[in-house]
Design an enzyme around this catalytic site. Structure first.
Site, short mmCIF file in Angstrom:
data_model
loop_
_atom_site.label_atom_id
_atom_site.label_comp_id
_atom_site.label_asym_id
_atom_site.label_seq_id
_atom_site.Cartn_x
_atom_site.Cartn_y
_atom_site.Cartn_z
N ASN A 9 0.86 -1.18 0.00
CA ASN A 9 0.00 0.00 0.00
C ASN A 9 0.90 1.23 0.00
O ASN A 9 1.53 1.53 1.01
CB ASN A 9 -0.90 -0.04 1.25
CG ASN A 9 -1.70 1.24 1.43
OD1 ASN A 9 -1.81 2.05 0.50
ND2 ASN A 9 -2.26 1.42 2.61
N LYS A 11 0.05 4.29 -0.15
CA LYS A 11 -0.56 5.47 0.48
C LYS A 11 -0.35 6.69 -0.45
O LYS A 11 -0.41 6.52 -1.66
CB LYS A 11 0.00 5.67 1.89
CG LYS A 11 -0.08 4.36 2.70
CD LYS A 11 0.23 4.52 4.16
CE LYS A 11 0.09 3.14 4.83
NZ LYS A 11 0.23 3.19 6.28
N HIS A 93 -9.28 1.09 5.21
CA HIS A 93 -7.95 1.24 5.85
C HIS A 93 -8.11 2.17 7.06
O HIS A 93 -8.90 3.12 7.02
CB HIS A 93 -6.94 1.82 4.85
CG HIS A 93 -5.54 1.77 5.38
ND1 HIS A 93 -5.07 2.71 6.26
CD2 HIS A 93 -4.55 0.87 5.19
CE1 HIS A 93 -3.81 2.39 6.59
NE2 HIS A 93 -3.47 1.28 5.95
N GLU A 95 -6.43 4.56 8.10
CA GLU A 95 -6.23 5.99 7.82
C GLU A 95 -7.48 6.58 7.18
O GLU A 95 -7.82 7.75 7.39
CB GLU A 95 -4.99 6.17 6.92
CG GLU A 95 -3.71 5.94 7.73
CD GLU A 95 -2.56 5.37 6.94
OE1 GLU A 95 -2.58 5.43 5.70
OE2 GLU A 95 -1.62 4.85 7.58
N GLU A 162 -4.70 -5.03 10.53
CA GLU A 162 -3.66 -4.02 10.74
C GLU A 162 -3.90 -3.32 12.09
O GLU A 162 -4.72 -2.38 12.16
CB GLU A 162 -3.70 -2.98 9.62
CG GLU A 162 -3.40 -3.55 8.25
CD GLU A 162 -2.86 -2.50 7.30
OE1 GLU A 162 -1.79 -2.74 6.73
OE2 GLU A 162 -3.48 -1.43 7.16
N GLY A 168 3.31 2.18 10.73
CA GLY A 168 4.25 3.28 10.57
C GLY A 168 5.02 3.61 11.84
O GLY A 168 5.67 4.64 11.91
N SER A 206 4.21 -2.32 10.01
CA SER A 206 5.68 -2.37 10.14
C SER A 206 6.29 -3.69 9.66
O SER A 206 7.24 -4.20 10.26
CB SER A 206 6.11 -2.06 11.58
OG SER A 206 5.69 -0.75 11.94
P1 13P Z 1 3.59 0.33 7.57
O1 13P Z 1 4.08 -0.94 6.92
O2 13P Z 1 4.30 1.56 7.10
O3 13P Z 1 3.53 0.19 9.06
O4 13P Z 1 2.06 0.54 7.08
C1 13P Z 1 1.16 -0.52 7.18
C2 13P Z 1 -0.08 -0.16 6.44
O5 13P Z 1 -0.84 0.70 6.87
C3 13P Z 1 -0.36 -0.84 5.18
O6 13P Z 1 -1.66 -0.61 4.75
#
Ligand code: 13P
Length: 241
Positions: A9, A11, A93, A95, A162, A168, A206
């Site tokens: 992803n 983003k 997601h 976010e 997740e 992150g 992560s």
């Molecule tokens: P990270 O791998 O940067 O922690 O992000 C995970 C994520 O949100 C994938 O959709």
């Protein structure tokens, strides 16, 4: 049909030219026995589809609207997603839930639309730190699954677990923590009437080349949804775990 899936992803990262440049350099090394899916931002989808032509790597979008067309400024429909060459769509997601008011109800509408149009929805669920510390993880996941998949016929959905506190932050859930929740998701899906043994359940948060192997050794983890590391060459290490 249950299979291992490694998904990236991106983003809000990589312009079309950056997507072309990155994928042209790694595409030939991205073929894998597992399904590999890249989720670029909308405006970089065409560049990604072009760069991945001739490989088995699939492309998806990070969101879409549940209506077919109309006055929804800034939104994108399932038909647009399909015509752009995508097979997958990320839905719900954390976010999107946090910053863009995505709810279990809009997740549900989007999942239904994606399936009706022949897109594979990758539905994201996960608890935040406060919920985990209050021992509410299973309640939150159960609610997100129940409402997000309400009245969805047992079909090809993919679930991505997740934990928000692991996204992150560099703080990966332990293999056992991730396995425990993925097993709970499989059990919940089964209770909801899905053929849970046939559903791919991914872990995200992560994930890196250095921790993918042990995560993938867990019985209920069928893949990874990778954020930051999917933007770098480390994604190749992850694919080749
Ligand atoms: P990270 O791998 O940067 O922690 O992000 C995970 C994520 O949100 C994938 O959709």
């Amino acid at each position: 049909m249950r299979k291992n899936i490694i998904a990236g992803n991106w983003k809000m990262n990589k312009t079309a030219s950056q997507a072309s440049e990155f994928l042209s350099s790694v595409a030939s090394r991205m073929d894998s026995k597992d399904e590999v899916v890249i989720f670029p931002p909308y405006l970089s989808v065409a560049a990604a589809v072009a760069a991945l032509k001739g490989t088995k790597v699939k492309v998806g979008v990070q969101n879409m609207h549940f209506e077919d067309a109309g006055a929804f400024t800034g939104e994108v429909s399932a038909d647009m997603v399909l015509e752009s060459g995508c097979e997958y769509v990320l839905i719900g997601h954390s976010e999107r839930r946090k910053y863009f008011a995505e709810t279990d109800e809009t997740v549900n509408l989007k999942v239904k639309k994606a399936l009706a149009k022949g897109l594979i929805p990758m539905v994201c669920v996960g608890e935040d730190l406060e919920e985990r510390e209050k021992d509410l993880t299973f309640d939150v996941i159960a609610r997100q699954l129940r409402r997000g998949l309400e009245d969805v016929a047992p079909a090809s959905v993919v679930i991505a677990y997740e934990p928000v506190w692991a996204i992150g932050t560099g703080k990966t859930a332990t293999d056992e923590q991730a396995q425990e929740v993925c097993a709970f998701i499989r059990k919940s899906l089964s209770e909801m009437g899905f053929d849970a043994a046939e559903i791919s359940i991914l872990y995200g948060g992560s994930v890196k080349g250095s921790n993918i192997t042990s995560l993938m050794s867990m019985p209920d983890i069928d893949g990874a949804l990778v954020g930051g590391a999917a933007l770098t060459e480390d994604f190749i290490n992850i694919i080749n775990y």
